[in-house]
Design a protein around this motif. Structure first.
Motif, mmCIF file in Angstrom:
data_model
loop_
_atom_site.group_PDB
_atom_site.id
_atom_site.type_symbol
_atom_site.label_atom_id
_atom_site.label_comp_id
_atom_site.label_asym_id
_atom_site.label_seq_id
_atom_site.Cartn_x
_atom_site.Cartn_y
_atom_site.Cartn_z
ATOM 1 N N TRP A 72 0.873 -1.174 0.000
ATOM 2 C CA TRP A 72 0.000 0.000 0.000
ATOM 3 C C TRP A 72 0.905 1.216 0.000
ATOM 4 C CZ3 TRP A 72 -2.041 3.341 4.273
ATOM 5 C CH2 TRP A 72 -3.074 4.166 3.825
ATOM 6 N N ASP A 73 0.679 2.133 -0.951
ATOM 7 C CA ASP A 73 1.558 3.290 -1.091
ATOM 8 C C ASP A 73 1.273 4.396 -0.086
ATOM 9 O OD1 ASP A 73 3.101 2.260 -3.174
ATOM 10 O OD2 ASP A 73 1.659 2.908 -4.687
ATOM 11 N N GLY A 74 0.118 4.370 0.525
ATOM 12 C CA GLY A 74 -0.240 5.424 1.471
ATOM 13 C C GLY A 74 0.453 5.257 2.804
ATOM 14 N N GLN A 75 0.171 6.195 3.668
ATOM 15 C CA GLN A 75 0.681 6.111 5.035
ATOM 16 C C GLN A 75 -0.404 6.577 5.990
ATOM 17 O OE1 GLN A 75 3.959 8.678 5.987
ATOM 18 N NE2 GLN A 75 2.923 10.528 5.339
ATOM 19 N N GLU A 76 -0.313 6.126 7.194
ATOM 20 C CA GLU A 76 -1.233 6.538 8.253
ATOM 21 C C GLU A 76 -0.421 7.340 9.259
ATOM 22 O OE1 GLU A 76 -4.726 7.008 10.312
ATOM 23 O OE2 GLU A 76 -4.497 6.003 8.382
ATOM 24 N N THR A 77 -0.927 8.481 9.621
ATOM 25 C CA THR A 77 -0.281 9.277 10.658
ATOM 26 C C THR A 77 -1.273 9.456 11.798
ATOM 27 O OG1 THR A 77 -0.974 11.364 9.649
ATOM 28 C CG2 THR A 77 1.202 10.513 9.035
ATOM 29 N N GLY A 78 -0.744 9.574 12.986
ATOM 30 C CA GLY A 78 -1.622 9.736 14.132
ATOM 31 C C GLY A 78 -0.837 10.011 15.389
ATOM 32 N N LYS A 79 -1.522 9.827 16.492
ATOM 33 C CA LYS A 79 -0.957 10.154 17.790
ATOM 34 C C LYS A 79 -1.151 8.990 18.752
ATOM 35 C CE LYS A 79 -0.775 13.949 21.010
ATOM 36 N NZ LYS A 79 -1.061 15.340 21.216
ATOM 37 N N VAL A 80 -0.161 8.787 19.595
ATOM 38 C CA VAL A 80 -0.268 7.812 20.674
ATOM 39 C C VAL A 80 -1.006 8.510 21.818
ATOM 40 C CG1 VAL A 80 0.985 6.363 22.316
ATOM 41 C CG2 VAL A 80 1.878 6.676 19.983
ATOM 42 N N LEU A 81 -2.157 7.969 22.185
ATOM 43 C CA LEU A 81 -2.974 8.565 23.240
ATOM 44 C C LEU A 81 -2.630 8.014 24.613
ATOM 45 C CD1 LEU A 81 -6.392 8.443 21.351
ATOM 46 C CD2 LEU A 81 -4.838 10.403 21.608
ATOM 47 N N ALA A 82 -2.245 6.735 24.663
ATOM 48 C CA ALA A 82 -1.881 6.096 25.934
ATOM 49 C C ALA A 82 -0.904 4.971 25.640
ATOM 50 C CB ALA A 82 -3.125 5.538 26.629
ATOM 51 N N ALA A 83 0.029 4.765 26.553
ATOM 52 C CA ALA A 83 0.999 3.669 26.439
ATOM 53 C C ALA A 83 1.611 3.476 27.819
ATOM 54 C CB ALA A 83 2.067 3.998 25.398
ATOM 55 N N ASN A 84 1.159 2.442 28.532
ATOM 56 C CA ASN A 84 1.637 2.277 29.904
ATOM 57 C C ASN A 84 2.901 1.424 30.021
ATOM 58 O OD1 ASN A 84 0.779 -0.385 29.709
ATOM 59 N ND2 ASN A 84 -0.887 -0.168 31.195
ATOM 60 N N GLY A 85 3.411 0.914 28.895
ATOM 61 C CA GLY A 85 4.665 0.174 28.902
ATOM 62 C C GLY A 85 4.544 -1.295 29.241
ATOM 63 N N THR A 86 3.336 -1.770 29.592
ATOM 64 C CA THR A 86 3.199 -3.173 29.986
ATOM 65 C C THR A 86 2.014 -3.894 29.349
ATOM 66 O OG1 THR A 86 1.930 -2.560 31.950
ATOM 67 C CG2 THR A 86 4.301 -2.862 32.240
ATOM 68 N N ASP A 87 0.810 -3.277 29.380
ATOM 69 C CA ASP A 87 -0.360 -4.043 28.945
ATOM 70 C C ASP A 87 -1.472 -3.220 28.304
ATOM 71 O OD1 ASP A 87 -1.405 -2.731 31.142
ATOM 72 O OD2 ASP A 87 -1.749 -4.543 32.318
ATOM 73 N N PHE A 88 -1.230 -1.963 27.984
ATOM 74 C CA PHE A 88 -2.269 -1.157 27.346
ATOM 75 C C PHE A 88 -1.640 -0.055 26.510
ATOM 76 C CE2 PHE A 88 -5.194 2.435 27.065
ATOM 77 C CZ PHE A 88 -6.321 1.814 26.557
ATOM 78 N N LEU A 89 -2.196 0.130 25.312
ATOM 79 C CA LEU A 89 -1.852 1.297 24.505
ATOM 80 C C LEU A 89 -3.055 1.677 23.654
ATOM 81 C CD1 LEU A 89 -1.170 0.289 21.332
ATOM 82 C CD2 LEU A 89 0.870 -0.512 22.467
ATOM 83 N N GLU A 90 -3.083 2.936 23.259
ATOM 84 C CA GLU A 90 -4.175 3.439 22.420
ATOM 85 C C GLU A 90 -3.625 4.493 21.480
ATOM 86 O OE1 GLU A 90 -8.736 4.274 23.211
ATOM 87 O OE2 GLU A 90 -7.485 5.773 24.215
ATOM 88 N N VAL A 91 -4.075 4.430 20.226
ATOM 89 C CA VAL A 91 -3.637 5.379 19.210
ATOM 90 C C VAL A 91 -4.846 5.892 18.436
ATOM 91 C CG1 VAL A 91 -1.360 4.303 18.920
ATOM 92 C CG2 VAL A 91 -3.260 3.594 17.440
ATOM 93 N N THR A 92 -4.682 7.071 17.846
ATOM 94 C CA THR A 92 -5.662 7.499 16.861
ATOM 95 C C THR A 92 -5.378 6.700 15.601
ATOM 96 O OG1 THR A 92 -4.256 9.290 16.037
ATOM 97 C CG2 THR A 92 -5.801 9.847 17.818
ATOM 98 N N PHE A 93 -6.441 6.390 14.842
ATOM 99 C CA PHE A 93 -6.245 5.553 13.654
ATOM 100 C C PHE A 93 -7.432 5.754 12.717
ATOM 101 C CE2 PHE A 93 -6.446 1.367 11.457
ATOM 102 C CZ PHE A 93 -5.180 1.372 10.896
#
Length: 169
Positions: free
Chosen positions: A68-89
Motif C-alpha cells: 500500500w503506497d499510502g501512510q497513516e499518521t496519528g498520535k499515541v494517546l496512551a501507552a503504559n509500557g506493559t499491557d495497554f496502549l491506544e492510538v488514533t487511527f
C-alpha cells in the motif's frame, strides 16, 4: 458493548507468548514492523524514537504497510509500557489490552469512535474489522510459530480492490 454497532468493534485472540514480547510487538517501531508494517516512525517533540524504544503518550507516528503506497499518521494517546496502549487511527481510535490467562495472553483490540456515515461503515468498520482479524492471526503465527502470513513477495498495489479481496494484504 452489549450489541454490535458501526461505531466500534472488538477483536480478541489468545497468544502463547510473554506479555512483554506482545507489548514490544505493539509498543516499539522494531516490534510493530516485525509482523505488521513495513515502516513505523514514532516521534516525541520532533525527535525520532529509537527502534527498540517504547512509545509514550503524546508521541506522533507515521506508519507504512507492505503493498500500500499510502501512510497513516496519528498520535499515541496512551501507552503504559506493559499491557495497554491506544492510538488514533483512520479518524477513530484503536486500543490494545493484554491480559494474562494461564498459558497465554488474551489480546483485546478495540477500534472505537468510528464515524457512522456510509463511507466509514465500509472502509473503517468493515475494512478494518476484516483487516485486524488477519493481522491478529498473523501476530499469533509469528509469535507462536515463527512465520508471517502477510504478502511481501507479490506486489498487490496495482490490482483493483486488492485491499478488500486479498486476505493477506
Amino acid at each position: 458493548m452489549s450489541q454490535l454497532t458501526f461505531d466500534q468493534f472488538t477483536k480478541k485472540i489468545f497468544i502463547k507468548a510473554p506479555k512483554e514480547k506482545l507489548y514490544w510487538c505493539w509498543g516499539t517501531s522494531e516490534g510493530i514492523t516485525s509482523w505488521f508494517l513495513s515502516e513505523a516512525i514514532y516521534t516525541a517533540n520532533g525527535k525520532q524514537r529509537e527502534a527498540n524504544e517504547k512509545i509514550q503518550a503524546g508521541d506522533e507516528y507515521s506508519w507504512r504497510w507492505h503493498n500500500w503506497d499510502g501512510q497513516e499518521t496519528g498520535k499515541v494517546l496512551a501507552a503504559n509500557g506493559t499491557d495497554f496502549l491506544e492510538v488514533t487511527f483512520t479518524s477513530s481510535k484503536v486500543s490494545v489490552t493484554l491480559e494474562d490467562h494461564d498459558k497465554a495472553v488474551l489480546l483485546i483490540l478495540k477500534q472505537h469512535e468510528i464515524p457512522t456515515d456510509e463511507e466509514n461503515k465500509l472502509n473503517i468498520h468493515h475494512g478494518c474489522s476484516n483487516g485486524w482479524t488477519f493481522w491478529l492471526a498473523n501476530l499469533k503465527a509469528y509469535l507462536e510459530h515463527g512465520i508471517l502470513l502477510n504478502e511481501t513477495e507479490f506486489d498487490l498495489r496495482n490490482i483493483p480492490l486488492s485491499g478488500f479481496e486479498f486476505v493477506n494484504m
